[in-house]
Motif scaffolding. Structure first.
Motif, short mmCIF file in Angstrom:
data_model
loop_
_atom_site.label_atom_id
_atom_site.label_comp_id
_atom_site.label_asym_id
_atom_site.label_seq_id
_atom_site.Cartn_x
_atom_site.Cartn_y
_atom_site.Cartn_z
N ILE A 351 55.16 0.24 -17.88
CA ILE A 351 54.34 -0.06 -16.71
C ILE A 351 55.26 -0.43 -15.55
N LEU A 352 54.97 0.09 -14.36
CA LEU A 352 55.69 -0.28 -13.15
C LEU A 352 54.84 -1.29 -12.39
N LEU A 353 55.38 -2.48 -12.20
CA LEU A 353 54.64 -3.57 -11.56
C LEU A 353 54.89 -3.55 -10.06
N LEU A 354 53.81 -3.57 -9.30
CA LEU A 354 53.90 -3.61 -7.85
C LEU A 354 53.27 -4.90 -7.36
N LEU A 355 54.08 -5.82 -6.90
CA LEU A 355 53.59 -7.08 -6.34
C LEU A 355 53.49 -6.93 -4.83
N HIS A 356 52.29 -6.98 -4.33
CA HIS A 356 52.04 -6.75 -2.91
C HIS A 356 52.28 -8.01 -2.08
N TRP A 381 50.88 -0.89 -12.21
CA TRP A 381 49.99 -2.05 -12.15
C TRP A 381 50.20 -2.70 -10.79
N GLY A 382 49.23 -2.58 -9.90
CA GLY A 382 49.35 -3.11 -8.57
C GLY A 382 48.51 -4.35 -8.37
N LEU A 383 49.15 -5.44 -7.92
CA LEU A 383 48.44 -6.64 -7.52
C LEU A 383 48.31 -6.59 -6.00
N VAL A 384 47.14 -6.24 -5.52
CA VAL A 384 46.93 -5.88 -4.12
C VAL A 384 46.16 -6.98 -3.40
N SER A 395 44.46 3.68 -6.82
CA SER A 395 43.30 4.07 -7.63
C SER A 395 43.26 5.57 -7.88
N ARG A 396 43.65 6.36 -6.89
CA ARG A 396 43.66 7.81 -7.05
C ARG A 396 44.64 8.27 -8.13
N ARG A 397 45.58 7.40 -8.45
CA ARG A 397 46.61 7.77 -9.43
C ARG A 397 46.44 7.02 -10.75
N GLU A 398 45.21 6.69 -11.07
CA GLU A 398 44.87 6.09 -12.37
C GLU A 398 45.65 4.80 -12.62
N SER A 399 45.89 4.04 -11.58
CA SER A 399 46.65 2.80 -11.72
C SER A 399 45.75 1.65 -12.16
N TYR A 400 46.38 0.62 -12.66
CA TYR A 400 45.70 -0.64 -12.92
C TYR A 400 45.79 -1.45 -11.63
N VAL A 401 44.65 -1.82 -11.06
CA VAL A 401 44.64 -2.51 -9.77
C VAL A 401 43.95 -3.86 -9.93
N SER A 402 44.64 -4.91 -9.47
CA SER A 402 44.10 -6.27 -9.55
C SER A 402 44.09 -6.89 -8.16
#
Length: 451
Positions: A351-356, A381-384, A395-402
């Motif tokens: 999983i690639l974690l993206l901390l916004h 996995w994006g924390l937006v 979301s368009r790329r089947e990501s996990y969005v929180s």
């Protein structure tokens, strides 16, 4: 500026970029990825940059020493590391340089109060003016990153009246909260200068673009004449990213399910973009899934842990779940650049974690690392926080969005990720990445259609 730049008098471009060709730096990558496409379009390039990156031999590239002590210290460290590595000499010489320069840096801060790279604008302006007077430039392109490039571009525009196009990486004006439109002039010197510079760009540039819809929206709020006659045309252009050349090694580093769920974060961390957003849900998660305590690993690349995360971990039993790798730079034993090594680690991650982040600025900002993530086809996995554009891209790329401010949403995402990993059904996004070629085509089109 209404003709095709590749077939008219506007084919000789001067690029002002402080961090040009700095391996692994977003401020560099954003412009250097565009270079091949600009050259393919027939653009003749001249580049002015600091001494921090490597010299480009494909065109005229002059590396300039900043005039201020703070900028010189910053640039010298990177120049020395590039040339001699970060061994014993680096650990001896760079601290000595810092000690010698510290009184001058303090004086510079007291007199001006600007961020360290501001003084690079002076040599960039003089070198750019010389190229223009030699007839080698008929369009100015400032990109940053460091706002000194835009300041030099402004001076050159006022002096020569050549077309000036501007690429703003991060918003120059930082708003404090949702009610703050950025109208009030800041008191802090560097923020005040950036506020003034944004006004000057909107008034004097021919074309200016931001990387997000939010940044463009608030820039227009502050500069309502943007787009009107005698003012710049303002647009939004997603920068995208190109994959580094790792074809020769990627076959050996494709993702496979192992004994650990490897969640990897790449890029900087700070108190307002902190790993604690994930760490805080671990106690509840491990209570529900005790076996996961020995399975989950959070890998941190490119930066040290932020202060809040360090304090949290020091008071928790989960230090073994977080692994710091530091910056990945050029490896002489393999010949791989830092960017190539990063791409390989991304490919290997589960999983690639993206901390916004969690501040108002997030409405106008998308981490540049996102566009590198897209090339890996690994799940993200994006924390937006409060950014519909980023939410949609993920979301368009089947990501996990929180929701970055919602611990329950973060916990639920981690549960879903864990169950998908156990079942070996982590998503494999199939939507194409956003390429730099698209961004360059948009820039060239806007240049053709601008005043």
């Amino acid at each position: 500026m209404s003709k095709n730049p590749s077939s008219s008098g506007y084919q000789n471009w001067l690029i002002l970029s402080h961090g040009f060709n700095m391996d692994g730096r977003a401020a560099s990558q954003t412009i250097t990825d565009k270079i091949p496409y600009l050259m393919d379009a027939g653009i003749q390039l001249s580049v002015l940059s600091a001494i921090t990156g490597s010299k480009d031999r494909r065109f005229f590239h002059q590396q300039l020493i900043a005039w201020g002590p703070a900028a010189f210290r910053f640039d010298f460290r990177h120049w020395f590391a590039n040339r001699f590595g970060r061994g014993v000499l680096y650990k001896i010489i760079t601290p000595l340089i810092s000690i010698v320069l510290s009184p001058l840096i303090l004086l510079e801060k007291l007199v001006w109060g600007y961020s360290s790279q501001w003084s690079w604008a002076f040599p960039a302006y003089l070198a750019g003016l010389r190229l223009i007077r030699q007839g080698k430039v008929n369009l100015i392109y400032s990109t940053g990153g460091a706002w000194s490039a835009h300041l030099a571009g402004l001076w050159l525009k006022k002096k020569t009246n050549l077309p000036w196009i501007v690429e703003v990486h991060d918003p120059l004006v930082i708003r404090l909260d949702e009610t703050d439109q950025g109208m009030e002039i800041p008191k802090e010197p560097d923020a005040k200068k950036r506020y003034w510079l944004e006004q000057q760009i909107c008034q004097h540039a021919d074309l200016v673009w931001w990387f997000t819809e939010g940044a463009l929206h608030y820039a227009k709020k502050r500069n309502p004449n943007l787009g009107n006659q005698s003012y710049a045309k303002g647009v939004m252009i997603i920068p995208g990213a190109n994959p580094p050349d790792v074809d020769t090694v990627i076959a050996q580093t494709m993702h496979h399910y192992g004994s650990h769920l490897n969640i990897a974060h790449f890029g900087s961390l700070a108190d307002d973009r902190s790993l604690t957003q994930v760490l805080a849900v671990l106690p509840q998660f491990f209570t529900e899934y005790p076996q996961a305590r020995d399975q989950i690993r959070l890998h941190i690349y490119g930066a040290q842990l932020d202060r809040k995360s360090k304090e949290w971990l020091n008071q928790s039993p989960y230090q073994d779940n977080v692994i710091e790798h530091g910056r990945l730079e050029f490896d002489p034993s393999t010949g791989l650049t830092g960017r190539q090594r990063i791409a390989i680690q991304m490919q290997q991650s589960d999983i690639l974690l993206l901390l916004h982040g969690s501040t108002e600025w997030c409405r106008e900002y998308i981490p540049s690392k996102l566009y590198d993530y897209f090339w890996t086809s690994r799940p993200i996995w994006g924390l937006v926080y409060e950014n519909l554009q980023l939410d949609t891209l993920l979301s368009r790329r089947e990501s996990y969005v929180s929701d970055a401010k919602n611990p329950e949403a973060i916990l639920n995402s981690l549960k879903k990720i864990y169950s998908d990993w156990i079942a070996k059904t982590l998503p494999e996004p199939s939507i194409p990445a956003i390429s730099v070629e698209e961004a360059v085509e948009k820039i060239l089109s806007e240049v053709r259609n601008s005043k």
